[in-house]
Design an enzyme around this catalytic site. Structure first.
Site, PDB file in Angstrom:
ATOM      1  N   LYS A  76     -13.598  14.806 -12.401  1.00 46.45           N
ATOM      2  CA  LYS A  76     -13.883  16.044 -11.673  1.00 46.45           C
ATOM      3  C   LYS A  76     -13.833  17.357 -12.383  1.00 46.45           C
ATOM      4  CE  LYS A  76     -14.384  14.095  -7.482  1.00 46.45           C
ATOM      5  NZ  LYS A  76     -14.167  12.833  -7.984  1.00 46.45           N
TER       6      LYS A  76
HETATM    7  C1  LIG Z   1     -17.996  13.069  -2.300  1.00 48.19           C
HETATM    8  C2  LIG Z   1     -16.550  12.440  -2.499  1.00 48.19           C
HETATM    9  N1  LIG Z   1     -15.632  12.062  -1.398  1.00 48.19           N
HETATM   10  C3  LIG Z   1     -14.604  11.762  -1.529  1.00 48.19           C
HETATM   11  C4  LIG Z   1     -13.913  11.322  -2.978  1.00 48.19           C
HETATM   12  C5  LIG Z   1     -12.647  10.891  -2.734  1.00 48.19           C
HETATM   13  O1  LIG Z   1     -11.687  11.424  -3.502  1.00 48.19           O
HETATM   14  P1  LIG Z   1     -10.457  10.712  -4.246  1.00 48.19           P
HETATM   15  O2  LIG Z   1     -11.163   9.788  -5.300  1.00 48.19           O
HETATM   16  O3  LIG Z   1      -9.664  11.735  -4.973  1.00 48.19           O
HETATM   17  O4  LIG Z   1      -9.709  10.138  -3.186  1.00 48.19           O
HETATM   18  C6  LIG Z   1     -14.607  11.344  -4.128  1.00 48.19           C
HETATM   19  C7  LIG Z   1     -14.323  11.267  -5.327  1.00 48.19           C
HETATM   20  O5  LIG Z   1     -14.489  10.507  -6.125  1.00 48.19           O
HETATM   21  C8  LIG Z   1     -16.194  11.959  -3.781  1.00 48.19           C
HETATM   22  O6  LIG Z   1     -16.913  12.178  -4.986  1.00 48.19           O
END
Ligand SMILES: Cc1ncc(COP(=O)(O)O)c(C=O)c1O
Length: 378
Positions: free
Chosen positions: A183
């Site tokens: 990210k």
């Molecule tokens: C659009 C979107 N939503 C939700 C997430 C979930 O985040 P995390 O991987 O920190 O749980 C991500 C991350 O990859 C994402 O790109």
């Protein structure tokens, strides 16, 4: 004699002396969790976005879960959302035994199409969950007109700006950011929920910590909660990354500009699709660059293109697949191809290229050359 060239990686975090110093300070302090770095990171993050409150959580997925609960989503409800997203945005709805109801996307911004979302609203809809996909701001004005609670998935959109100049995440609705290693800002794993509502902030803080309110000791918990806490070590990393956020975002924007220039011929001659430009939805909107995703020309086989790129040492991936066509969603909800034609076409042609701050001119050239060889008819 030819030498093997190093692979061009898909993503690479930028970490430096500040990260090392701040994380070491936490290690030496001995307080690795529930310490002062958590509120410090939350306050700095909220100030950066121009929003009243932020709650640090263990992942973007955890943040989505808590934000949906705070929006009142519960058993049997429907939440209208995008099928063109990372699977977590739809999964989080299922955590509360509600149903994600998908609607098609806009072919230019690739975000949930407000007209399609409006058509998907029923008497059981209790929230709308727009996703700022690939860091491009979703049309919040239009979703606000639906008059339903909104939870924003901003996991890919740190640094994005709406047409009116407000930062994505500062609109007041619970908005969820993700800090996984690819990210814009990373804490390894982690996330943040922003909100303008102090009651929502209080609920998020309690539910991420097993349902314990701020003024309760270890002996009492007044509601159901989870362990979705973010450690002080992670928050220290986040504070260091926040200090260099402008540099990180500028590095991504520069890599995107370099790709646009290097791929211009392929766009003109072969109809390669690039991410939309800022202002494509409304003047003033700005993307917070997260990934650089191209669309292979119609009629070319995307998976063949991916194999050819990988054979030339260019890491890439089919990103994103349509959620409704994943086996779990097909089996659980009976989804079939053809339901969301724009999403399905985009998902079938998308390739994420190597993308991170500091991507060199040479790496961009290598990717462009490999993509040209893969896409041009031989
Ligand atoms: C659009 C979107 N939503 C939700 C997430 C979930 O985040 P995390 O991987 O920190 O749980 C991500 C991350 O990859 C994402 O790109």
């Amino acid at each position: 004699m030819s030498t093997t060239r190093e692979e061009v990686p898909l993503a690479r975090p930028v970490l430096g002396d500040t990260e090392e110093r701040l994380v070491l300070e936490v290690l030496r302090s001995g307080q690795l969790s529930l310490g002062p770095r958590v509120p410090a990171f939350e306050e700095a993050f909220a100030a950066r976005l121009g929003v009243a409150h932020a709650s640090a959580v263990s992942s973007g997925t955890a943040g989505l879960h808590l934000a949906l609960r705070a929006a009142g989503v519960t058993d049997g409800d429907e939440v209208v959302t995008s099928p063109f997203s990372f699977v977590a945005s739809a999964n989080a709805v299922l955590f509360e035994r509600a149903r994600p109801v998908f609607a098609d996307i806009d072919p230019v911004t690739l975000n949930l199409d407000p007209a399609a979302a409006a058509a998907a609203v029923t008497g059981r809809t209790t929230a709308v969950l727009p996703v700022h996909i690939f860091g491009y701001p979703a049309d919040l004005d239009a979703f606000e007109h639906l008059g339903l609670p909104i939870v924003e998935d901003a996991c890919e959109a740190l640094g994005a700006v709406h047409a009116d100049g407000t930062a994505v995440g500062a609109r007041g609705h619970p908005a969820v950011f993700g800090f996984y290693a690819n990210k814009q800002l990373t804490t390894g794993e982690g996330g943040m929920v922003t909100t303008s509502d102090p009651a929502v902030k209080e609920r998020l803080d309690a539910e991420r910590n097993q349902g314990r309110a701020r003024d309760m000791g270890w002996l009492d918990h007044d509601r159901l909660g989870f362990n979705y806490r973010l450690s002080d070590l992670a928050c220290a990393l986040g504070l260091a990354q926040l200090e260099r956020l402008d540099e990180l975002l500028a590095g991504r924007a520069a890599a995107a500009a370099a790709y646009r220039a290097a791929l211009a011929d392929l766009v003109r001659e072969e109809d390669l699709g690039l991410p939309c430009e800022d202002g494509a939805g409304a003047p003033g909107e700005r993307r917070g660059w997260f990934v650089f995703v191209v669309q292979v020309p119609a009629g070319r086989d995307r998976d063949t293109v991916i194999r050819a790129l990988r054979a030339r040492g260019v890491q890439c991936k089919p990103y994103l697949p349509a959620i409704h066509l994943m086996s779990f969603y097909r089996e659980a909800f009976g989804h079939r191809p053809g339901e969301f034609p724009v999403c399905e076409d985009v998902a079938a042609r998308s390739v994420a290229l190597p993308f991170f701050p500091g991507l060199s001119e040479g790496q961009v050239e290598r990717v462009a050359e490999a993509l040209g060889e893969a896409v041009r008819p031989s």
